[in-house]
Design a protein around this motif. Structure first.
Motif, PDB file in Angstrom:
ATOM      1  N   ASP A 118      42.944  44.005  32.014  1.00  0.00           N
ATOM      2  CA  ASP A 118      43.186  44.359  33.165  1.00  0.00           C
ATOM      3  C   ASP A 118      42.476  43.617  34.182  1.00  0.00           C
ATOM      4  OD1 ASP A 118      43.995  45.553  35.714  1.00  0.00           O
ATOM      5  OD2 ASP A 118      43.474  47.614  34.896  1.00  0.00           O
ATOM      6  N   LEU A 119      42.949  42.578  34.948  1.00  0.00           N
ATOM      7  CA  LEU A 119      42.375  41.759  35.852  1.00  0.00           C
ATOM      8  C   LEU A 119      42.664  42.375  37.119  1.00  0.00           C
ATOM      9  CD1 LEU A 119      42.980  38.166  34.684  1.00  0.00           C
ATOM     10  CD2 LEU A 119      40.912  39.876  33.935  1.00  0.00           C
ATOM     11  N   VAL A 120      43.194  43.439  37.540  1.00  0.00           N
ATOM     12  CA  VAL A 120      43.639  44.225  38.749  1.00  0.00           C
ATOM     13  C   VAL A 120      42.762  45.312  39.313  1.00  0.00           C
ATOM     14  CG1 VAL A 120      45.474  45.229  39.982  1.00  0.00           C
ATOM     15  CG2 VAL A 120      46.146  43.489  38.378  1.00  0.00           C
ATOM     16  N   ASN A 121      42.498  46.081  38.247  1.00  0.00           N
ATOM     17  CA  ASN A 121      41.522  47.231  38.743  1.00  0.00           C
ATOM     18  C   ASN A 121      40.154  46.958  38.120  1.00  0.00           C
ATOM     19  OD1 ASN A 121      43.707  49.167  39.618  1.00  0.00           O
ATOM     20  ND2 ASN A 121      44.491  48.672  37.539  1.00  0.00           N
ATOM     21  N   VAL A 122      39.557  46.007  38.843  1.00  0.00           N
ATOM     22  CA  VAL A 122      38.205  45.561  38.403  1.00  0.00           C
ATOM     23  C   VAL A 122      37.200  46.336  39.160  1.00  0.00           C
ATOM     24  CG1 VAL A 122      36.651  43.674  38.216  1.00  0.00           C
ATOM     25  CG2 VAL A 122      39.006  43.239  37.706  1.00  0.00           C
ATOM     26  N   LYS A 123      36.103  46.904  38.452  1.00  0.00           N
ATOM     27  CA  LYS A 123      35.005  47.444  39.309  1.00  0.00           C
ATOM     28  C   LYS A 123      33.800  47.031  39.032  1.00  0.00           C
ATOM     29  CE  LYS A 123      37.974  51.769  39.865  1.00  0.00           C
ATOM     30  NZ  LYS A 123      38.006  53.148  39.464  1.00  0.00           N
ATOM     31  N   ASP A 124      33.023  46.713  39.708  1.00  0.00           N
ATOM     32  CA  ASP A 124      31.625  46.245  39.433  1.00  0.00           C
ATOM     33  C   ASP A 124      31.423  45.236  38.576  1.00  0.00           C
ATOM     34  OD1 ASP A 124      30.746  48.647  40.757  1.00  0.00           O
ATOM     35  OD2 ASP A 124      30.705  50.007  39.172  1.00  0.00           O
ATOM     36  N   PRO A 135      30.469  27.110  28.796  1.00  0.00           N
ATOM     37  CA  PRO A 135      31.794  26.965  28.430  1.00  0.00           C
ATOM     38  C   PRO A 135      32.451  27.848  27.218  1.00  0.00           C
ATOM     39  CG  PRO A 135      30.686  24.703  28.577  1.00  0.00           C
ATOM     40  CD  PRO A 135      29.649  25.972  28.559  1.00  0.00           C
ATOM     41  N   SER A 136      31.461  28.561  26.609  1.00  0.00           N
ATOM     42  CA  SER A 136      32.018  29.684  25.755  1.00  0.00           C
ATOM     43  C   SER A 136      31.660  31.091  26.169  1.00  0.00           C
ATOM     44  CB  SER A 136      31.093  29.447  24.292  1.00  0.00           C
ATOM     45  OG  SER A 136      29.849  29.419  24.412  1.00  0.00           O
ATOM     46  N   GLY A 137      31.385  31.068  27.553  1.00  0.00           N
ATOM     47  CA  GLY A 137      31.189  32.330  28.338  1.00  0.00           C
ATOM     48  C   GLY A 137      32.145  32.911  29.163  1.00  0.00           C
ATOM     49  N   THR A 138      31.860  33.857  29.825  1.00  0.00           N
ATOM     50  CA  THR A 138      32.837  34.608  30.622  1.00  0.00           C
ATOM     51  C   THR A 138      32.264  34.850  31.905  1.00  0.00           C
ATOM     52  OG1 THR A 138      31.975  36.573  29.852  1.00  0.00           O
ATOM     53  CG2 THR A 138      33.666  35.906  28.445  1.00  0.00           C
ATOM     54  N   ASP A 139      33.355  34.910  32.755  1.00  0.00           N
ATOM     55  CA  ASP A 139      33.054  35.058  34.243  1.00  0.00           C
ATOM     56  C   ASP A 139      34.023  36.183  34.933  1.00  0.00           C
ATOM     57  OD1 ASP A 139      31.705  34.707  36.696  1.00  0.00           O
ATOM     58  OD2 ASP A 139      33.068  33.099  37.180  1.00  0.00           O
ATOM     59  N   ILE A 140      33.520  37.069  35.667  1.00  0.00           N
ATOM     60  CA  ILE A 140      34.258  38.049  36.239  1.00  0.00           C
ATOM     61  C   ILE A 140      33.955  37.884  37.694  1.00  0.00           C
ATOM     62  CG2 ILE A 140      34.969  40.434  36.494  1.00  0.00           C
ATOM     63  CD1 ILE A 140      34.229  40.659  33.406  1.00  0.00           C
ATOM     64  N   GLU A 141      34.794  37.338  38.550  1.00  0.00           N
ATOM     65  CA  GLU A 141      34.554  37.537  39.790  1.00  0.00           C
ATOM     66  C   GLU A 141      35.772  37.979  40.711  1.00  0.00           C
ATOM     67  OE1 GLU A 141      32.078  34.132  41.959  1.00  0.00           O
ATOM     68  OE2 GLU A 141      32.360  33.217  39.871  1.00  0.00           O
ATOM     69  N   GLN A 142      35.691  39.079  41.061  1.00  0.00           N
ATOM     70  CA  GLN A 142      36.908  39.728  41.481  1.00  0.00           C
ATOM     71  C   GLN A 142      37.597  39.165  42.831  1.00  0.00           C
ATOM     72  OE1 GLN A 142      36.556  43.887  42.593  1.00  0.00           O
ATOM     73  NE2 GLN A 142      38.864  44.109  42.506  1.00  0.00           N
ATOM     74  N   GLY A 143      38.771  38.547  42.704  1.00  0.00           N
ATOM     75  CA  GLY A 143      39.583  37.997  43.861  1.00  0.00           C
ATOM     76  C   GLY A 143      39.119  36.353  43.868  1.00  0.00           C
ATOM     77  N   LYS A 144      38.549  36.004  42.909  1.00  0.00           N
ATOM     78  CA  LYS A 144      37.994  34.506  42.883  1.00  0.00           C
ATOM     79  C   LYS A 144      38.646  33.748  41.534  1.00  0.00           C
ATOM     80  CE  LYS A 144      34.193  34.888  45.986  1.00  0.00           C
ATOM     81  NZ  LYS A 144      32.583  34.763  46.160  1.00  0.00           N
ATOM     82  N   THR A 168      38.974  51.504  24.006  1.00  0.00           N
ATOM     83  CA  THR A 168      39.267  51.087  25.187  1.00  0.00           C
ATOM     84  C   THR A 168      37.565  50.830  25.467  1.00  0.00           C
ATOM     85  OG1 THR A 168      38.866  53.286  25.997  1.00  0.00           O
ATOM     86  CG2 THR A 168      40.820  52.567  25.886  1.00  0.00           C
ATOM     87  N   TYR A 169      37.286  49.772  26.440  1.00  0.00           N
ATOM     88  CA  TYR A 169      35.958  49.403  26.624  1.00  0.00           C
ATOM     89  C   TYR A 169      35.892  48.431  27.933  1.00  0.00           C
ATOM     90  CZ  TYR A 169      37.423  45.473  23.770  1.00  0.00           C
ATOM     91  OH  TYR A 169      38.270  44.297  23.352  1.00  0.00           O
ATOM     92  N   LEU A 170      34.769  48.253  28.337  1.00  0.00           N
ATOM     93  CA  LEU A 170      34.586  47.525  29.559  1.00  0.00           C
ATOM     94  C   LEU A 170      33.756  46.295  29.256  1.00  0.00           C
ATOM     95  CD1 LEU A 170      33.493  50.157  32.238  1.00  0.00           C
ATOM     96  CD2 LEU A 170      35.661  49.158  31.790  1.00  0.00           C
ATOM     97  N   VAL A 171      34.166  45.170  29.838  1.00  0.00           N
ATOM     98  CA  VAL A 171      33.609  43.923  29.487  1.00  0.00           C
ATOM     99  C   VAL A 171      32.590  43.432  30.801  1.00  0.00           C
ATOM    100  CG1 VAL A 171      33.949  41.549  28.983  1.00  0.00           C
ATOM    101  CG2 VAL A 171      35.463  43.308  27.903  1.00  0.00           C
ATOM    102  N   ASN A 172      31.475  43.085  30.490  1.00  0.00           N
ATOM    103  CA  ASN A 172      30.547  42.499  31.362  1.00  0.00           C
ATOM    104  C   ASN A 172      30.479  41.056  31.287  1.00  0.00           C
ATOM    105  OD1 ASN A 172      28.956  44.375  33.120  1.00  0.00           O
ATOM    106  ND2 ASN A 172      28.805  45.304  31.119  1.00  0.00           N
ATOM    107  N   ASP A 173      30.683  40.366  32.085  1.00  0.00           N
ATOM    108  CA  ASP A 173      30.508  38.472  31.965  1.00  0.00           C
ATOM    109  C   ASP A 173      29.246  38.051  31.653  1.00  0.00           C
ATOM    110  OD1 ASP A 173      29.265  38.927  34.426  1.00  0.00           O
ATOM    111  OD2 ASP A 173      30.522  36.963  35.411  1.00  0.00           O
ATOM    112  N   SER A 174      29.316  36.984  31.099  1.00  0.00           N
ATOM    113  CA  SER A 174      28.129  36.164  30.474  1.00  0.00           C
ATOM    114  C   SER A 174      27.249  35.400  31.616  1.00  0.00           C
ATOM    115  CB  SER A 174      28.195  35.562  29.114  1.00  0.00           C
ATOM    116  OG  SER A 174      29.023  34.338  29.425  1.00  0.00           O
ATOM    117  N   PHE A 175      28.192  35.058  32.528  1.00  0.00           N
ATOM    118  CA  PHE A 175      27.662  33.994  33.436  1.00  0.00           C
ATOM    119  C   PHE A 175      26.639  34.571  34.477  1.00  0.00           C
ATOM    120  CE2 PHE A 175      31.200  30.857  34.107  1.00  0.00           C
ATOM    121  CZ  PHE A 175      31.191  30.319  32.821  1.00  0.00           C
TER     122      PHE A 175
END
Length: 618
Positions: A26-32, A127-136, A105-112
């Motif tokens: 779910d990339l729509v309801n992202v929190k924190d 390049p093997s990590g993850t990034d979560i920047e809401q709206g970006k 169910t679970y929440l994912v934090n990013d590695s970046f």
């Protein structure tokens, strides 16, 4: 006929859905900066299960423990009741009597966001990590988002990504629905899941065909400095050259490149490079790089990843074919998987006219110089097999230095034995024909297979001495056979903190210079107690401004022998960084460097072998 085909397609999708592991991101309801993931399972065949996130993944050679980025995990039965579980370690959860498990169910934090704090764990290679920047942007290396159950790795996955309607997902996967708000992908098994990165951001992508292959290049440039179209010309030229070089060894009909350009306001990442997949590669580079530097990186780095489509993605040992994400067993043959691939990434450029013969020799010379920072007597097979262990992991980077040189020397050896009729590329082609994506070789039998496909038992002696053995490789001897000799060149005296200034990096977060931990310290650094893990903050009070870094470098060039110097550094002290002044008298380091040069008067045999080596012609 069209109506029947459509009905069969719909039926197939329904059947896959019923028998697959349905996973929703779910990339729509992202929190924190946390993304919710839900996985729904078909009926369990066993009451006792283990649920895992990967400890590491193919193509990376470090323990990353992706489960440490997961929180709030819940296991639910078919009535929505939570099941009890035991957390075995960062990556593994154990459940007893879980026949009715239907959902997790679970929440994912990013590695970046975690990269700059290595006090508890080594950073994940970007390049093997993850990034979560809401709206970006969302960089989804799927192994950081999706787990698996023991004995269910071969069950198909149906991946549904809920996304903002104005976002586009760059991936090699094919979207199975027409919705603007969801993308649906069907993947054959968990290995295919981890082999399929995605990058979601506002649309900036191009598609085109090069060398008979359909490509998509998606770009995230946080300031809008670059567009995907900026890199098309160089990328197209590179791909055409690669496809020509590989010939029938590469059968890719499509390929996706996910180019993430790191800015100064987002996550302060430092692991620049790329990670290979069968039909795509994820690339992370600094946005501040000039366009020509990014073009060069694409040619050097992305070409390396594309060559991995041959080795090890399609030609590999059982350890890679049956990869154990929870308890990985490593192969002995990084010299071939990484070293041979890096050799290809340079060899194709000279053979296909992207660089000239002098530039090629310069690159080989740099490999020789860099390899001297590592243990030249450590058997490569031993290091490779044990690369995840602390006592070996610091030698890993040598796969791109000595590993390349081993492939080069083996290339020259084969060409000499065959009178120019066979080289390293021919050997790999024959190996890929003998084995393949679904037919792995036995790890300890590789050299026997190479003897079989080449017909030259002499290469076993080379392997036993220089790859599996502890004898330093005689580069001068092999290069002499292709009309190349080693000369000496003195550099002007310089003031710097390490022997090779090219191994200097930049930490955007702290505005500091950092150094490759394998670098040799300069005499001045040793005299003032500088540590290779120190970060340089200032020199005689002059701080580092990355926008005008040349001014800092120019000042360092004005320093004279014996001049009083104050070096301000940040030094790690537990969870914090201490600011320390190191004072001493400048020592200028005059280096005598070995350089490679073509012989002025090579013998006819040397000239013939050199021409075959540099052109690939027989």
């Amino acid at each position: 006929m069209k109506k029947i085909a459509l009905s069969l397609s719909v039926l197939a999708t329904v059947l896959v859905s019923a028998q697959s592991i349905k996973t929703n991101i779910d990339l729509v309801n992202v929190k924190d900066d946390k993304v919710a993931v839900t996985m729904e399972f078909p009926k369990m065949k066993s009451g006792d299960i283990k649920f895992h996130f990967p400890k590491t993944v193919p193509g990376t050679y470090s323990v990353d423990d992706y489960g440490r980025f997961i929180e709030g995990i819940k296991f639910l039965d078919n009535k929505g009741k939570e099941l009890t579980f035991t957390k075995v370690n960062d990556n593994t959860y154990s459940l007893k009597n879980a026949q009715n498990l239907t959902k997790v169910t679970y929440l994912v934090n990013d590695s970046f966001d975690d990269e700059m704090d290595t006090s508890k764990h080594k950073a994940v290679f970007s390049p093997s990590g993850t990034d979560i920047e809401q709206g970006k942007v969302y960089m989804i290396n799927t192994h950081g988002f999706i787990g698996y159950i023991d004995n269910m790795q071969d069950v198909p996955y149906q991946l549904v990504v809920q996304k903002p309607t104005d976002f586009y997902g760059t991936t090699a996967l094919v979207d199975q629905d027409k919705s603007e708000s969801t993308d649906t992908y069907v993947l054959a098994n968990y290995a295919k899941v981890t082999d399929s990165p995605l990058m979601y951001t506002k649309p900036d992508y191009i598609t085109f065909n090069a060398g008979g292959m359909d490509l998509v290049l998606g770009v995230y440039s946080p300031t809008g400095k670059y567009k995907a179209a900026d890199f098309k010309e160089n990328l197209e030229k590179m791909v055409v050259a690669q496809k020509k070089f590989l010939g029938d060894m590469n059968t890719n009909k499509k390929y996706a490149i996910l180019l993430y350009l790191s800015g100064t306001d987002g996550p302060q990442i430092k692991g620049f490079g790329a990670l290979e997949h069968h039909e795509s590669t994820s690339v992370v580079l600094p946005e501040m790089m000039p366009k020509d530097a990014i073009d060069k990186a694409i040619t050097d780095v992305v070409s390396h990843e594309f060559f991995h489509t041959v080795n090890p993605l399609k030609t590999h040992s059982e350890e890679i074919h049956n990869f154990d994400y929870a308890d990985p067993k490593m192969s002995q043959h990084l010299w071939m998987y990484e070293g041979g691939t890096e050799y290809f990434a340079n060899l194709f450029q000279i053979q296909e006219g992207l660089i000239d013969k002098n530039e090629f020799l310069k690159r080989i010379n740099e490999k020789i110089t860099n390899s001297k920072n590592y243990d030249d007597t450590m058997p490569f097979t031993v290091m490779s097999k044990n690369v995840l262990l602390d006592q070996y992991k610091d030698q890993y980077r040598n796969v791109y230095e000595k590993g390349t040189l081993l492939a080069m020397c083996l290339d020259i050896e084969l060409r000499k034995l065959s009178n120019g009729e066979m080289g390293y590329r021919d050997m790999i082609r024959k190996l890929s024909q003998r084995f393949g994506e679904n037919k792995p070789f036995k790890d300890d039998k590789l050299i026997d297979e190479l003897v079989t496909v080449t017909g030259y038992p002499q290469i076993k002696d080379f392997y036993n001495k220089y790859i599996a053995g502890n004898q330093p490789t005689p580069y001068a001897e092999y290069l002499s056979q292709v009309g190349v000799e080693i000369g000496k060149q003195e550099t002007p005296p310089i003031f710097w903190l390490i022997k090779d200034p090219n191994q200097t990096g930049y930490n955007e977060k702290n505005n500091t210079f950092v150094f490759d931990e394998s670098s040799a310290l300069s005499p001045f650094s040793k005299s003032v107690g500088f540590k290779i893990t120190d970060e340089v903050l200032a020199l005689d009070g002059k701080t580092i401004d990355i926008k005008n870094v040349q001014a800092f470098i120019n000042y360092s060039k004005t320093i004279k022998e014996g001049q009083n110097v104050t070096l301000t550094v940040l030094r790690k002290n537990g969870d914090k960084m201490d600011k320390i002044d190191l004072k001493g008298k400048a020592i200028l380091d005059k280096l005598t460097m070995e350089t490679l040069q073509y012989k002025a008067n090579p013998t006819p045999a040397e000239k013939k072998l050199q021409d075959q080596w540099l052109t690939g012609k027989k």
